[in-house]
Structures are given as structure tokens and as C-alpha cells.
Write an enzyme that holds these catalytic residues in place. Structure first.
Site, short mmCIF file in Angstrom:
data_model
loop_
_atom_site.label_atom_id
_atom_site.label_comp_id
_atom_site.label_asym_id
_atom_site.label_seq_id
_atom_site.Cartn_x
_atom_site.Cartn_y
_atom_site.Cartn_z
N TYR A 56 66.63 36.30 52.04
CA TYR A 56 67.64 35.36 53.40
C TYR A 56 66.62 34.87 54.18
O TYR A 56 65.27 35.13 53.96
CB TYR A 56 67.51 36.94 54.14
N THR A 57 67.17 34.06 55.09
CA THR A 57 66.28 32.98 55.41
C THR A 57 65.53 33.72 56.71
O THR A 57 66.33 34.62 57.59
CB THR A 57 68.07 31.56 56.75
N GLN A 58 64.42 33.32 56.67
CA GLN A 58 63.62 34.22 57.33
C GLN A 58 63.15 33.37 59.11
O GLN A 58 62.55 34.19 59.63
CB GLN A 58 62.04 33.97 57.19
N GLN A 59 63.41 32.00 58.91
CA GLN A 59 63.46 31.60 60.24
C GLN A 59 64.26 29.85 60.01
O GLN A 59 64.94 29.56 59.22
CB GLN A 59 62.13 30.80 60.80
N TRP A 68 71.39 32.23 62.40
CA TRP A 68 70.26 32.04 63.58
C TRP A 68 70.68 30.62 64.95
O TRP A 68 70.40 29.45 64.50
CB TRP A 68 69.02 31.22 62.95
#
Length: 271
Positions: free
Chosen positions: A47-50, A154
Site C-alpha cells: 500500500y502507499t506508505q506516504q 492521504w
């Protein structure tokens, strides 16, 4: 080349009849095929971490006749000012505008989700349309659901609306946290601009004219340009009132840098 044996076709059965054969053919059973294409080769699902390409602060305030939001048009790739014409304020219908900080690809995904929800509601043709409260609750459920799956979107979102004489200004973040207030600021603006907005707006919501609201937001965005390294003095303003939603074309704020001549740094000063 396809390295998955189940896709190579069925070999000839030793029994002579494939329909009644007891032989095992790879790929014949659903359990043979792993649904996740990444998992076929032992790769983990990631998954997108940042966030990658990001927008900074969005400001929102209430004034006498409606709601006003402001945001700059910069999307940064790390410290690179990559996109200078990113529109982070979007109107949905005649009563709602949403502003977004954070990852811009996630923001575009959210726009598609909201528009699809609006289209679904419109096609029902039952006389009901999504008003600001509906869109706010929809976003809060989406953000909390994605957070619960450990795969958040995010973004920090500001939802502004005006309906039947009632002001609506709410905040949603990537955790699904929500609240309503007379003044809202996301990103770096939550530290720098929020005190300025509270001092100018809280307790005076029903006295401020549209011109007053414009000046308050322009001054706050100018301070953010001075202090936030990921901001730009090219901004947009969105207004929601009884006349509907209006979003200005991007315009540049005037700035003054003469004060910089007196700055000598944060350490010892040597003449």
C-alpha cells in the site's frame, strides 16, 4: 512468455476421455488459480506508505452570507515545485465545494467517487440531490473505511456549503476524523493561519461581509507563502452562498520582501 502452467492448455488424458478422466490437469480447479496477480509470484501486496505529489494548506471560513475557501495552486513532488496550476478547490452541485490537502492522485480519485455518487443519485430521479451534509458524511465514511483497511487516502479535506440559509463548514482527514468549526485550516496552515483566522472570524461570523472574508483569506495565504516552503502566492478562492458556487481563476497575491534585508540568520551575528 506466460510462466503460469495453468494457462498452457490441457494435456492429453491417459484415460482417453477428458470428460470422465480421473487425471489431474493443472488449472482445472478454481483453487489452482490465485486471484491476486501479485501473489502468483510470491510478491507481497503493498500500500502507499506516504503521499508523493502533494498540496499544502486549505483555509475555510464562515462569513455573513456564506462560506469561503482558499488554496494555492501548487503541487509539490517532495521539495520540487512540480505542478503550478493544480486546482484543489472543486465545486459539486450548486451548494457544495471541497478543498483538499495531501496526495493529489488520491484527491483525483475522491473526485471521481463523489461524481459517481452524484450521478447515481441523479439517475434515481426521485427529486433528492446530495447537499453539503451528505457529501461530508460520504467522505467521512470513505476515509474511515480506507483507514480501517490500513490503506488510507492521504488527504485532509475541507467541505464548505450553504443551503436554506444555513452555513456548513467541516473537516475530514485520512483517519476519518471529523469536526465542524467557523474556521478551518489544513496542512501547515493549521499551525500558522488558524490563529489568524480565529482572531478575525470567531464571534463575528454574522458580521463579516464578502469583502472582509476576501481580505482575511488573502492576508492568511500571504503569511503562509512567507512561511511555508511548499506554498505559492498563486491562489484560488471558492465562495458558496445563496447564488451558488463560484471559484475564481488563479490570481497572484502581492508580496513584500524588504524585511528580509534585516534577517541575519538564526545563529551568532558577526559584523
Amino acid at each position: 512468455m506466460d510462466h503460469f502452467p495453468g494457462n498452457w492448455g490441457q494435456p492429453r488424458s491417459r484415460d482417453g476421455d477428458m470428460l470422465t478422466s480421473q487425471d489431474y490437469f493443472p488449472g482445472t480447479y478454481s483453487s489452482d488459480v490465485r486471484r491476486d496477480p501479485k501473489a502468483q509470484f510470491g510478491k507481497p501486496v503493498t500500500y502507499t506508505q506516504q503521499p508523493i505529489v502533494t498540496g499544502t494548506s486549505v483555509l475555510g471560513i464562515k462569513y455573513k452570507d456564506g462560506i469561503m475557501l482558499a488554496a494555492d495552486t501548487l503541487a509539490s513532488y517532495g521539495s520540487l515545485a512540480q505542478i503550478r496550476d493544480m486546482e484543489r478547490l472543486v465545486g459539486f452541485g450548486d451548494q457544495t465545494v471541497v478543498g483538499a490537502s495531501g496526495d493529489m492522485s488520491d484527491w483525483q480519485h475522491l473526485q471521481h467517487m463523489i461524481n459517481n455518487r452524484i450521478i447515481d443519485e441523479y439517475t434515481k430521479d426521485d427529486g433528492h440531490n446530495l447537499h453539503p451534509g451528505h457529501i461530508f458524511e460520504f467522505l467521512s465514511r470513505v476515509m474511515y473505511n480506507r483507514r480501517s483497511q490500513h490503506n488510507p487516502l492521504w488527504n485532509s479535506l475541507v467541505v464548505g456549503g450553504y443551503r436554506n440559509g444555513e452555513h456548513y463548514l467541516g473537516y475530514v482527514d485520512l483517519h476519518g476524523t471529523t469536526y465542524h468549526s467557523s474556521t478551518i485550516a489544513t496542512g501547515y496552515g493549521a499551525y500558522i493561519a488558524q490563529p489568524l483566522l480565529r482572531k478575525a472570524v470567531e464571534g463575528h461570523e454574522h458580521e463579516l461581509t464578502e469583502a472582509d472574508a476576501i481580505k482575511i483569506l488573502d492576508d492568511a495565504m500571504r503569511v503562509l507563502f512567507y512561511r511555508d516552503a511548499r506554498s505559492l502566492n498563486k491562489i484560488q478562492r471558492a465562495t458558496v452562498n445563496a447564488s451558488g458556487v463560484s471559484i475564481t481563476a488563479p490570481y497572484s497575491l502581492s508580496t513584500e520582501w524588504n524585511f528580509a534585508e534585516g534577517i541575519r540568520g538564526y545563529g551568532a551575528i558577526y559584523e
